[in-house]
Design an enzyme around this catalytic site. Structure first.
Site, PDB file in Angstrom:
ATOM      1  N   ALA A 156       0.842  -1.195   0.000  1.00 34.32           N
ATOM      2  CA  ALA A 156       0.000   0.000   0.000  1.00 34.32           C
ATOM      3  C   ALA A 156       0.873   1.238   0.000  1.00 34.32           C
ATOM      4  O   ALA A 156       2.031   1.207   0.422  1.00 34.32           O
ATOM      5  CB  ALA A 156      -0.932   0.007   1.215  1.00 34.32           C
ATOM      6  N   ASP A 157       0.300   2.321  -0.471  1.00 36.86           N
ATOM      7  CA  ASP A 157       0.967   3.618  -0.397  1.00 36.86           C
ATOM      8  C   ASP A 157      -0.096   4.670  -0.118  1.00 36.86           C
ATOM      9  O   ASP A 157      -1.196   4.617  -0.679  1.00 36.86           O
ATOM     10  CB  ASP A 157       1.704   3.940  -1.697  1.00 36.86           C
ATOM     11  CG  ASP A 157       2.593   5.169  -1.546  1.00 36.86           C
ATOM     12  OD1 ASP A 157       3.502   5.131  -0.692  1.00 36.86           O
ATOM     13  OD2 ASP A 157       2.373   6.167  -2.260  1.00 36.86           O
TER      14      ASP A 157
END
Length: 272
Positions: free
Chosen positions: A130-131
């Site tokens: 994830a970012d």
């Protein structure tokens, strides 16, 4: 058809017993013994999660918040953050920037896991990355503050602009059981949450918050789940998304990549 592994989950306790464990009802036979572990809910009895339990699942992030958000799924999570630099151009569209960063992390960690695989360690059954970024109302992408001065300026700007957007992209990868290129299924999503800062937050509060160092490792420089909530008036959308991982969207991606082979096999059989 391929044979799928599954685990049978035991029946949950009665509602009275569970409520007593939670403390909502008095225990029928007196207080619980000293040192008794707190009540823990039963695992979610979902086919995709049952199939993954006991298998190698990698979270491609060092964020303790993401690990905590994923904990209710009951998977044995291995923490292996990507070591690749996050060097995409900030001139990219914010949605493209955050999605490509999450994909890059996911593929990097998966490739490293395959290169380092040994007979005693199975290949990963799932990789999650994830970012998270903050985007100001002028379109500027904010990540983690680089210094105390940067942190102060960042939070004061968010207060003065009042509204901003939080975007989290999630990438989930599962290896394919057949040899079809590229050898894995990968799915992504980008979730958006609108965050409204309290315009009456004082410089004194911002300075005090920065000195706690709670926000040094967080996009935008604040933690909604902690003292950073003092800066926020309201949000529109998922709180998990601001904290770092939209759980409901992540579970949907897991189901899609893991069960995708089954759906394709069923479609192929229907065509035969």
């Amino acid at each position: 058809m391929t044979e799928k592994n599954s685990q049978t989950t035991p029946d949950p306790p009665s509602y009275d017993a569970a409520a007593a464990e939670h403390g909502a009802l008095p225990a029928r036979n007196g207080p619980p013994p000293a040192g008794k572990a707190p009540f823990r809910p039963f695992l979610l009895d979902l086919p995709v999660l049952n199939q993954l339990r006991g298998k190698r699942v990698i979270l491609a992030s060092a964020s303790p918040r993401r690990k905590q958000i994923l904990a209710p799924l009951g998977l044995n999570m291995e923490i292996t953050p990507s070591t690749k630099p996050e060097d995409l151009s900030k001139d990219l569209d914010p949605l493209e920037y955050v999605m490509q960063t999450a994909i890059k992390k996911c593929l990097d960690v998966y490739q490293v896991a395959l290169e380092n695989s040994m007979k005693s360690i199975p290949d990963p059954a799932l990789v999650i990355s994830a970012d998270t970024i903050i985007v100001t109302n002028t379109g500027r992408i904010l990540e983690k503050p680089r210094s105390e001065a940067d942190h102060l300026a960042m939070l004061k700007m968010l207060r003065d602009q009042k509204n901003h957007r939080c975007y989290t992209s999630v990438a989930v990868l599962a290896p394919r059981e057949d040899a079809r290129h590229p050898g894995y299924n990968i799915e992504t999503t980008v979730e958006e949450t609108k965050v409204v800062f309290d315009e009456n937050v004082s410089d004194e509060l911002i300075e005090a918050y920065v000195k706690t160092r709670e926000g040094v490792d967080k996009a935008g420089g604040y933690g909604l789940q902690g003292m950073g909530s003092l800066l926020v008036e309201k949000i529109e959308g998922s709180a998990d998304n601001v904290i770092g991982l939209p759980l409901r969207a992540t579970l949907a991606l897991i189901e899609k990549v893991v069960m995708g082979d089954d759906e394709e096999e069923d479609e192929e059989e229907d065509l035969m």
